[in-house]
Write a protein that holds these residues in place. Structure first.
Motif: not given
Length: 453
Positions: A55-59, A61, A63, A136-137, A143-144, A146
């Motif tokens: 799982q990566v965040d919106h940047e 990276r 998580t 998405y938010d 948002s993230y 998967n």
């Protein structure tokens, strides 16, 4: 239950009552337990999976990562958290991966599949197939993400091997065909199509008998099928027919293809065009046969020479010996007459040798047959005079029946044959015998017979 209590006081601060609220939270506790169980099951699934789960965040990276990062990246899972996922992408695939992700996010993609290469800490390269889900938010911002990544390195290796094999088959100078267990063609490589003149669609589903000729008998093909259906390889030669009807020869090696259970699923035939080789081989066999014939002819020729010259040369030798013994007692006239006979006999012997050599050349097709119309009677009388030494020595009477019959033949060849027949009759007759030569007409042929007593 979940209880909430509070006190009620008067103006003097004395507690005059206790107020309580009791709420039934059984459903909440049940839901919490289910969520916890699902989370544990999900974690158990992730921990037990042989796929890479991230799982990566919106940047971009990490998580979350599962234990497979240890296998793929060669790092501890906790050391990945907060690290850019792009750090592990093969340098040659980073630009294409970034371009794809930017397009997906721009289009608000929810689910995508993708392949790229990942590089471990020790430099090992893995081909990964990604199953990607975007979240998405409420504002529509990412948002993230998967992702589940499956290692397909072995599959890629097999694909490469298959591609190399396919290229080898497609570019082979050998003809290659594959059929099902019943012999129906399923594949033919370009070389076979080029050789036979058929198109692929004309062969698919056909039986190889489409190439068959009548050269090989049915037992030949029956033996072939018994061999390969028995699980063994077969090797042999075929005389086959092209689409245009012309023939060609090929050497074939046919083998069964079996599955893991040992069942025959296909047959593969690898065949080489040996038409030119067969042509050379046939020519060599013909030349060898001609050589055998020439060698036999040579032996026959030597035998004929020994046979046909033995009589004339023997008579000549005896005549010279007689002349040598009698010359002191004979008159000059008789010596001259006898010498002329010896000279005539020598000339006849020389002519006989010439005729024999001419016959030998004719057997090799080196000279042409030169037939002519001639009366046989004078030729027989000439031969009789040439063989006078043999007849007089054995006191044999040689009678030639008068005839004016003509024949159309080569004079020298006829003379050689007749001289041979008459000299044999003289040679194998007892002294004081009678030999008759008869010429007669038998329809379209003229028969000459030599008959002794």
């Amino acid at each position: 239950t979940e209880d909430y209590l509070n006190t009620i006081q008067n103006n003097r601060g004395e507690v005059i009552a206790i107020q309580g609220i009791v709420r039934d939270i059984s459903e909440t506790i049940r839901l919490r337990r289910e969520i916890k169980l699902e989370k544990e099951q999900y974690q158990e699934f992730i921990d037990g999976s042989q796929d890479l789960v991230t799982q990566v965040d919106h940047e971009g990276r990490f998580t979350f990562v599962n234990h497979m990062v240890q296998t793929i990246y060669g790092v501890d899972p906790k050391d990945c958290i907060g690290k850019p996922a792009f750090d592990y992408i093969h340098p040659e695939d980073q630009e294409s991966t970034l371009t794809a992700f930017q397009a997906w996010i721009k289009n608000r993609s929810v689910h995508e599949v993708f392949e790229n290469r990942q590089v471990s800490r020790d430099g090992k390269i893995y081909h990964i197939h990604w199953d990607i889900h975007f979240h998405y938010d409420k504002s529509g911002n990412l948002s993230y993400v998967n992702s589940i990544g499956r290692d397909i390195s072995e599959l890629k290796r097999l694909e490469l091997e298959l591609k190399k094999f396919q290229q080898a088959v497609e570019n082979s100078t050998l003809s290659i065909v594959i059929s099902d267990p019943e012999g129906r063609l399923q594949y033919a490589n370009p070389q076979l199509l080029k050789l036979t003149g058929y198109a692929m669609e004309e062969l698919i589903g056909e039986n190889p008998r489409i190439f068959r000729t009548d050269y090989h008998g049915e037992p030949y093909y029956k033996s072939l099928w018994q061999t390969i259906k028995g699980g063994q390889s077969w090797k042999g030669e075929f005389k086959n027919r092209k689409k245009d009807g012309s023939f060609y020869w090929e050497q074939a090696h046919i083998s069964p293809i079996k599955n893991a259970e040992g069942e025959i699923t296909h047959f593969i035939g690898i065949k080489e065009d040996i038409t030119e080789i067969r042509s050379i081989r046939d020519e060599l066999e013909q030349n060898l046969e001609q050589l055998r014939e020439l060698n036999g002819m040579k032996n026959r020729f030597l035998s004929i020479i020994a046979h046909d010259l033995r009589g004339p040369l023997g008579s000549l030798s005896q005549g010279l010996a007689l002349l040598n013994r009698k010359r002191e007692h004979w008159s000059p006239g008789k010596i001259a007459d006898y010498s002329m006979k010896l000279e005539k006999s020598a000339s006849t012997t020389v002519q006989l040798m010439k005729n024999l050599f001419a016959w030998a050349e004719s057997q090799q097709n080196q000279i042409a047959n030169l037939p002519e119309y001639m009366i046989v009677q004078p030729l027989l009388e000439e031969i009789a005079r040439d063989l006078e030494f043999m007849t007089s020595r054995k006191k044999i009477r040689l009678a030639i029946e008068p005839s004016d019959l003509q024949v159309y033949a080569d004079r020298n060849m006829v003379a050689t044959i007749l001289r041979n027949l008459i000299s044999n009759a003289i040679k194998f007759s007892y002294p004081d015998q009678y030999i008759e030569v008869e010429i007669r007409n038998e329809g379209e042929i003229t028969a000459i017979s030599v008959r002794d007593e």
